[in-house]
Design an enzyme around this catalytic site. Structure first.
Site, PDB file in Angstrom:
ATOM      1  N   SER A 109      44.880  44.181  47.031  1.00  0.00           N
ATOM      2  CA  SER A 109      46.134  44.598  47.653  1.00  0.00           C
ATOM      3  C   SER A 109      46.695  43.491  48.543  1.00  0.00           C
ATOM      4  O   SER A 109      45.948  42.671  49.065  1.00  0.00           O
ATOM      5  CB  SER A 109      45.891  45.833  48.517  1.00  0.00           C
ATOM      6  OG  SER A 109      45.113  46.777  47.835  1.00  0.00           O
TER       7      SER A 109
HETATM    8  N1  SAH Z   1      40.161  47.247  48.045  1.00  0.00           N
HETATM    9  C1  SAH Z   1      40.069  46.354  46.932  1.00  0.00           C
HETATM   10  C2  SAH Z   1      41.195  46.575  45.949  1.00  0.00           C
HETATM   11  C3  SAH Z   1      40.642  46.955  44.635  1.00  0.00           C
HETATM   12  S1  SAH Z   1      41.784  47.443  43.396  1.00  0.00           S
HETATM   13  C4  SAH Z   1      39.960  44.908  47.366  1.00  0.00           C
HETATM   14  O1  SAH Z   1      40.004  44.627  48.576  1.00  0.00           O
HETATM   15  O2  SAH Z   1      39.742  44.070  46.502  1.00  0.00           O
HETATM   16  C5  SAH Z   1      41.246  49.080  43.079  1.00  0.00           C
HETATM   17  C6  SAH Z   1      39.844  49.228  42.579  1.00  0.00           C
HETATM   18  O3  SAH Z   1      39.612  50.624  42.388  1.00  0.00           O
HETATM   19  C7  SAH Z   1      39.541  48.553  41.252  1.00  0.00           C
HETATM   20  O4  SAH Z   1      38.489  47.664  41.412  1.00  0.00           O
HETATM   21  C8  SAH Z   1      39.165  49.723  40.335  1.00  0.00           C
HETATM   22  O5  SAH Z   1      38.142  49.411  39.402  1.00  0.00           O
HETATM   23  C9  SAH Z   1      38.685  50.747  41.342  1.00  0.00           C
HETATM   24  N2  SAH Z   1      38.661  52.136  40.869  1.00  0.00           N
HETATM   25  C10 SAH Z   1      39.546  52.812  40.081  1.00  0.00           C
HETATM   26  N3  SAH Z   1      39.122  54.077  39.880  1.00  0.00           N
HETATM   27  C11 SAH Z   1      37.947  54.210  40.555  1.00  0.00           C
HETATM   28  C12 SAH Z   1      37.010  55.270  40.719  1.00  0.00           C
HETATM   29  N4  SAH Z   1      37.183  56.476  40.148  1.00  0.00           N
HETATM   30  N5  SAH Z   1      35.919  55.042  41.480  1.00  0.00           N
HETATM   31  C13 SAH Z   1      35.697  53.843  42.060  1.00  0.00           C
HETATM   32  N6  SAH Z   1      36.529  52.799  41.935  1.00  0.00           N
HETATM   33  C14 SAH Z   1      37.642  52.970  41.190  1.00  0.00           C
END
Ligand code: SAH
Length: 265
Positions: A109
């Site tokens: 993000s």
């Molecule tokens: N906070 C993160 C942003 C990650 S993007 C950072 O600082 O990098 C969102 C993430 O959510 C992705 O890696 C995706 O794989 C994960 N995601 C999506 N659905 C999910 C679920 N049901 N459980 C755990 N992670 C999930």
């Protein structure tokens, strides 16, 4: 904190197809504060990104442009080296206000979205009293940047990721650090993490049509949840405050997060 309504900032990212089955969550290992570890990682970029000055400028912009005034959060953002969490080819963009790809169709993000979400979590009476986020659950570890921030702002953090390669990457980035208040979990975050519930703060970095019931159940009374949810044809941030009698829900600005998927992959 106040924020003006904004246009979506996240590029829509295609995500892998959901796995057909749900495996039980597995607590694999503990990780610790990323920033100190990452700072120790050779080699430096040689681009001046290892200097705190570059992050201080980012923090100044967050104060000025986004009205962020939560000092512990700003201090954490000044300290955690965001460029260490992205591909070296993208490191020079790490302190611009932009979302960046982290592989596997996912994105880290933008700093302003991270800041707005965490600042809102700090907005409850309980968080103000404590001066921290309390027991915290993050859904969507991704590369681990936000988890590293949360670990500086909460006494305990559980962060769940459903994609094995990203879980492994975050674990490597966050491993070997001096504190053990951050635990990474490989599993389906839609189920929350019952062993450590209830949580004072829940933050999701992926959005679905509905808030999973498990998150609402695992939110402590007096606690707050923030997550993107589908609202009509777009996505918006929703804040849920749990009181002794209800879950009070408020819809905020439009955003564009990657989808919340079921199961693990
Ligand atoms: N906070 C993160 C942003 C990650 S993007 C950072 O600082 O990098 C969102 C993430 O959510 C992705 O890696 C995706 O794989 C994960 N995601 C999506 N659905 C999910 C679920 N049901 N459980 C755990 N992670 C999930």
């Amino acid at each position: 904190m106040t924020t003006a309504p904004r246009r979506p900032r996240f590029p829509a990212a295609a995500s892998p197809a959901p796995a057909p089955t749900q495996r039980p969550q597995r607590l694999v290992r503990e990780s610790r504060e990323a920033d100190e570890h990452a700072r120790r990682q050779p080699p430096t970029t040689g681009l001046g990104l290892d200097s705190e000055q570059v992050r201080v400028r980012m923090v100044d912009r967050l104060r000025r442009d986004e009205g962020i005034s939560c000092e512990p959060l700003l201090a954490a953002m000044a300290a955690v080296p965001r460029h260490r969490f992205v591909d070296p080819a993208l490191a020079t963009q790490a302190y611009e206000d932009t979302a960046l790809p982290i592989g596997h169709g996912q994105t880290i993000s933008s700093p302003s979205v991270v800041a707005i979400m965490i600042a809102r979590l700090f907005g409850t009476d309980a968080a103000q009293r404590r001066g921290n986020l309390g027991r915290t659950l993050e859904i969507g570890t991704g590369c681990g940047y936000q988890a590293a921030l949360l670990a500086r702002l909460a006494p305990s953090v559980i962060s769940i990721e459903r994609l094995r390669p990203l879980y492994d990457k975050a674990r490597d980035l966050l491993a070997g650090l001096p504190r053990s208040n951050l635990r990474l979990v490989y599993g389906d975050g839609r189920l929350g993490h019952p062993p450590n519930a209830p949580y004072d703060s829940i933050i999701a970095a992926a959005g679905g049509d509905e808030l999973p019931q498990a998150w609402l159940d695992q939110l402590a009374v007096g606690g707050r949840l923030i997550a993107p949810v589908t609202a009509g044809r777009a996505q918006a941030l929703v804040v849920v405050d749990r009181t002794p009698t209800e879950w009070r829900r408020e819809l905020h600005e439009a955003v564009m997060f990657v989808p919340l998927r079921s199961g693990t992959a």
